[in-house]
Design an enzyme around this catalytic site. Sequence first.
Site, PDB file in Angstrom:
ATOM      1  N   HIS A   1      34.620  15.390   9.807  1.00  0.00           N
ATOM      2  CA  HIS A   1      34.360  15.116   8.398  1.00  0.00           C
ATOM      3  C   HIS A   1      33.404  13.929   8.209  1.00  0.00           C
ATOM      4  CE1 HIS A   1      34.691  15.102   4.165  1.00  0.00           C
ATOM      5  NE2 HIS A   1      35.942  15.440   4.030  1.00  0.00           N
TER       6      HIS A   1
ATOM      7  N   GLU B   1      20.804  31.504   1.360  1.00  0.00           N
ATOM      8  CA  GLU B   1      20.077  32.720   1.757  1.00  0.00           C
ATOM      9  C   GLU B   1      19.593  32.594   3.194  1.00  0.00           C
ATOM     10  OE1 GLU B   1      18.996  36.444   1.191  1.00  0.00           O
ATOM     11  OE2 GLU B   1      19.194  35.402  -0.731  1.00  0.00           O
TER      12      GLU B   1
END
Length: 461
Positions: free
Chosen positions: A171, A400
Amino acid sequence: MGTLYQPLESTIQDLKVTIHNTSLVFPSQETPKKPMFLPNIDQVLNFDVQTLHFFNANPEFPPEIVTERLRIALSRVVVHYDFLAGRLRMNQESKRLEFDCNSDAGAVFMVASSELTLNEIGDLVYPNPGFRQLIVHENIDILEKDDKPLFILQVTSFKCGGFVMGFSTNHITFDGISFKTFLQNLASQAFDDDNNNPKPLAIVPCNDRTLLAARTPPRVTFPHVELLKLDVPIGEELNAKVFETLQEELDFKIFKLNSSDINSLKEKAKDENTPNSKITSFNVVTSYVWRCKALSYDDENNSERVSTVLFAVDIRPRLNPPLPQSYAGNAVLTSYASATCHELEEGPFSKIVDLVSQGGKRMNDEYARSAIDWGEINKGFPNGEFLLSSWWKLGFSQVEYPWGKPKYSCPVVCHRKEIILLFPNIDDGINNNNDGVNIFVALPPKQMKKFESYFNKFLLD
């Protein structure tokens, strides 16, 4: 109205995954070996986060092509995120964690396959313990026992030609916003032009973490009741968690609010007595969940108990001057709202939303800098009844790639009663299913029964 989420079918927990190859990926260009300063926000986030990104089959991009494209893309992108190929270490002089940007260590890349099709796995929204097979992050055979990589990417193909990208990242490397930026950059490097050259990065990352360093000298100008002071210095226990809990039996359920439910909550939140409330989807859902969670608490004297909900606030636009949106670290701080359970049960919903709204507004430049400075003087963690962790609007599924957008992206979840997760629906592109939100709750059975009762009751009030 709000409902319990019903999985489409029974879930298969043995995904019959085989790991075929594990390798280390290094930057495609030489990068300098150097330490990287980690600010106080990062110092308490030394634990791993796993996410999964599922893709339907694309005949133009079979899994073996995708796998090679991703391996090359990763080697390109870690030139700009050189810490991902490094390791975390303790600076013995400062007693602070830092990144050792040593590209000789490498990021981990794994290739796997499942004997199942993507459809056979079942419902992707419903948390499946078997999903842990899609991102192996322990006992990696090519690493020494004490070698802890900061970044692992596992590509698992399914019998149908679909596949899943599983990421395990410490993290400290990213918050949700900077991880989406990383995904956009990884995707950009998977595209090639006619001369096999990659596209430019989607967003050039800002790796200067000194932008969030404490002031000199540190100035704590607020009480910061949302933070709990600990006696153990930061970094002494490298695997410290934000919440440590006792093992206990927990039920888990997913509660669903559709767009009509959320709009209805927004109408209930309107009140001439709280004209400055920010009535957003996040604020009304947070308020609703807080109300149900606080009142489900198993306590005979619950009415006068003070309940505190914690939630993350992106401080990039709130600082003066603002942080670059491309800041490639953790730029979220914990904000909070507190009220007695009596106020939460009997008071108007608009008042609860106002408390959450004011909690978000509290996080201005001075408050954020004061919280960072608090971490310079004190060592501690967020302090509240529970944390609402939102994956709802991060937009991982909108990235994308050459082979298209993910069918679904989600965290690999743990059952923790102190953490309630918000995450999106699968967007089928037809019914606007992504307008609603799924609420993942894990509670002891008696509390879960009360939570469900309140969840249904308050929508009808």
